[in-house]
Design a protein around this motif. Sequence first.
Motif, mmCIF file in Angstrom:
data_model
loop_
_atom_site.group_PDB
_atom_site.id
_atom_site.type_symbol
_atom_site.label_atom_id
_atom_site.label_comp_id
_atom_site.label_asym_id
_atom_site.label_seq_id
_atom_site.Cartn_x
_atom_site.Cartn_y
_atom_site.Cartn_z
ATOM 1 N N ILE A 1 0.835 -1.179 0.049
ATOM 2 C CA ILE A 1 0.004 -0.098 -0.094
ATOM 3 C C ILE A 1 0.863 1.286 0.030
ATOM 4 O O ILE A 1 1.638 1.435 1.028
ATOM 5 C CB ILE A 1 -0.947 -0.094 1.231
ATOM 6 C CG1 ILE A 1 -1.972 -1.162 1.176
ATOM 7 C CG2 ILE A 1 -1.592 1.367 1.277
ATOM 8 C CD1 ILE A 1 -2.716 -1.473 2.307
ATOM 9 N N MET A 2 0.818 2.027 -1.014
ATOM 10 C CA MET A 2 1.690 3.157 -1.097
ATOM 11 C C MET A 2 1.100 4.549 -1.115
ATOM 12 O O MET A 2 -0.095 4.426 -1.669
ATOM 13 C CB MET A 2 2.547 2.987 -2.609
ATOM 14 C CG MET A 2 3.291 1.788 -2.546
ATOM 15 S SD MET A 2 4.426 1.843 -3.957
ATOM 16 C CE MET A 2 4.999 0.036 -3.556
ATOM 17 N N GLY A 3 1.610 5.581 -0.572
ATOM 18 C CA GLY A 3 0.973 6.642 -0.281
ATOM 19 C C GLY A 3 0.583 7.357 -1.577
ATOM 20 O O GLY A 3 0.919 7.368 -2.570
ATOM 21 N N THR A 4 0.031 8.607 -1.327
ATOM 22 C CA THR A 4 -0.435 9.548 -2.285
ATOM 23 C C THR A 4 -0.021 10.985 -1.836
ATOM 24 O O THR A 4 0.391 11.111 -0.818
ATOM 25 C CB THR A 4 -1.947 9.333 -2.481
ATOM 26 O OG1 THR A 4 -2.537 10.037 -1.312
ATOM 27 C CG2 THR A 4 -2.600 8.006 -2.606
ATOM 28 N N ILE A 5 -0.305 11.934 -2.755
ATOM 29 C CA ILE A 5 -0.123 13.254 -2.389
ATOM 30 C C ILE A 5 -0.870 13.563 -1.067
ATOM 31 O O ILE A 5 -0.374 14.629 -0.344
ATOM 32 C CB ILE A 5 -0.477 13.971 -3.546
ATOM 33 C CG1 ILE A 5 0.225 15.352 -3.252
ATOM 34 C CG2 ILE A 5 -1.790 14.180 -4.008
ATOM 35 C CD1 ILE A 5 1.904 15.537 -3.469
ATOM 36 N N ASN A 6 -2.022 12.904 -0.861
ATOM 37 C CA ASN A 6 -2.710 13.318 0.255
ATOM 38 C C ASN A 6 -1.983 13.037 1.548
ATOM 39 O O ASN A 6 -2.744 13.416 2.396
ATOM 40 C CB ASN A 6 -4.313 12.667 0.056
ATOM 41 C CG ASN A 6 -4.935 12.723 -1.164
ATOM 42 O OD1 ASN A 6 -4.377 13.582 -1.742
ATOM 43 N ND2 ASN A 6 -5.793 12.076 -1.638
ATOM 44 N N ASP A 7 -1.014 12.407 1.614
ATOM 45 C CA ASP A 7 -0.393 12.202 2.707
ATOM 46 C C ASP A 7 0.053 13.649 3.236
ATOM 47 O O ASP A 7 0.651 13.205 4.515
ATOM 48 C CB ASP A 7 0.769 11.251 2.606
ATOM 49 C CG ASP A 7 0.265 9.720 2.574
ATOM 50 O OD1 ASP A 7 0.970 8.777 2.036
ATOM 51 O OD2 ASP A 7 -0.797 9.422 2.916
ATOM 52 N N ILE A 8 0.398 14.422 2.566
ATOM 53 C CA ILE A 8 1.261 15.660 3.058
ATOM 54 C C ILE A 8 0.427 16.154 4.251
ATOM 55 O O ILE A 8 -1.217 16.622 3.962
ATOM 56 C CB ILE A 8 1.087 16.645 1.779
ATOM 57 C CG1 ILE A 8 2.386 16.152 0.824
ATOM 58 C CG2 ILE A 8 1.674 17.920 2.460
ATOM 59 C CD1 ILE A 8 2.704 17.084 -0.043
ATOM 60 N N ARG A 9 0.814 16.457 5.138
ATOM 61 C CA ARG A 9 0.112 17.226 6.356
ATOM 62 C C ARG A 9 -0.118 18.785 5.937
ATOM 63 O O ARG A 9 0.836 19.263 5.223
ATOM 64 C CB ARG A 9 0.914 17.040 7.802
ATOM 65 C CG ARG A 9 0.902 15.570 8.154
ATOM 66 C CD ARG A 9 1.583 15.754 9.714
ATOM 67 N NE ARG A 9 1.866 14.454 10.108
ATOM 68 C CZ ARG A 9 0.839 13.627 10.288
ATOM 69 N NH1 ARG A 9 -0.472 14.127 10.485
ATOM 70 N NH2 ARG A 9 1.116 12.484 10.964
ATOM 71 N N GLY A 10 -1.021 19.186 6.141
ATOM 72 C CA GLY A 10 -1.220 20.734 6.025
ATOM 73 C C GLY A 10 -1.423 21.161 4.620
ATOM 74 O O GLY A 10 -1.979 22.285 4.350
ATOM 75 N N PHE A 11 -1.350 20.315 3.736
ATOM 76 C CA PHE A 11 -1.804 20.733 2.146
ATOM 77 C C PHE A 11 -3.228 20.191 2.115
ATOM 78 O O PHE A 11 -3.557 19.265 2.514
ATOM 79 C CB PHE A 11 -0.770 19.827 1.124
ATOM 80 C CG PHE A 11 0.498 20.414 0.769
ATOM 81 C CD1 PHE A 11 0.516 21.161 -0.130
ATOM 82 C CD2 PHE A 11 1.245 20.780 1.835
ATOM 83 C CE1 PHE A 11 1.657 21.742 -0.617
ATOM 84 C CE2 PHE A 11 2.572 21.065 1.554
ATOM 85 C CZ PHE A 11 2.717 21.841 0.148
ATOM 86 N N ASN A 12 -3.933 20.960 1.313
ATOM 87 C CA ASN A 12 -5.263 20.267 1.116
ATOM 88 C C ASN A 12 -5.178 19.469 -0.080
ATOM 89 O O ASN A 12 -4.250 19.708 -0.978
ATOM 90 C CB ASN A 12 -6.491 21.534 0.700
ATOM 91 C CG ASN A 12 -5.921 22.467 -0.284
ATOM 92 O OD1 ASN A 12 -5.857 21.777 -1.568
ATOM 93 N ND2 ASN A 12 -6.395 23.510 -0.395
#
Length: 245
Positions: free
Chosen positions: A37-48
């Motif tokens: 299971i690999m991450g997406t850009i949505n993993d970024i904290r603080g970014f919408n």
Amino acid sequence: MVKAIIAPSMLSSDFGNLASEAERMLNCGADWLHMDIMGTINDIRGFNTTFAGYFSNIFQFYTSKSEILVPVASLLSHFVPNLTLGAPVIESLRKHTKAYLDCHLMVTNPLDYVEPLGKAGASGFTFHVEASRDNWQELVQRIKSKGMKPGVSLKPGTPIEEVYPLLDGENSVELVLVMTVEPGFGGQKFMPEMMDKVDGGLGPSTIEAASSAGANCIVAGSSVFGAPDPAQVITLMRGSVEKRS
Ligand SMILES: O=C(CO)[C@@H](O)[C@H](O)COP(=O)(O)O
Ligand SMILES: [Fe+2]
């Protein structure tokens, strides 16, 4: 005798036929199914999500090569420069198999995935020590509370000492996944220098090194799915582990 666990990495399977690929691996003797299971850009904290997604698409448009993507991905705090599957896929696959689904979370904030994966029917939840330095105790408790087996993984560049605190006490993990490739892609070259620490690039030509270094749970993707006879590769790797007394 050491009990071997052979876990084909489904990252190398035909995702368009995931349920039948899973059944094929189990019929070939697999014990577990390893789900990357690999991450997406949505993993970024603080970014919408929209902004981060848009930003990442621009970068991915201009840097199609994975070796360039890695620094960009780390800049954007992606855990790995790839995108694979998540809880909805685990949920669908669970409808077709009772097998142990060994989920390997290559994501920046694994805590967000405990609830959805527990509900989806994941069996094991292996997070990365690099993504949980400040909350691994809470993570292990939450994973166990959802009925999953907690595991920890470490990248080739992370010293083994970093997982020592997770090996005993009430919040200990039940599995350590030593990455023998950089996380993010299947089919990479085995890194023998990891042997004094052992996931990736494993197959007939590298299993001896891993099993003699003490590995008993073997994750292998391309060497199994790429073989004319996957059952023969699984049997060979099992034999290499179990001949160790
Ligand atoms: O987690 C990963 C890669 O990020 C591994 O599970 C690989 O998917 C194993 O595949 P091979 O290296 O054996 O092809
Ligand atoms: Fe993996």
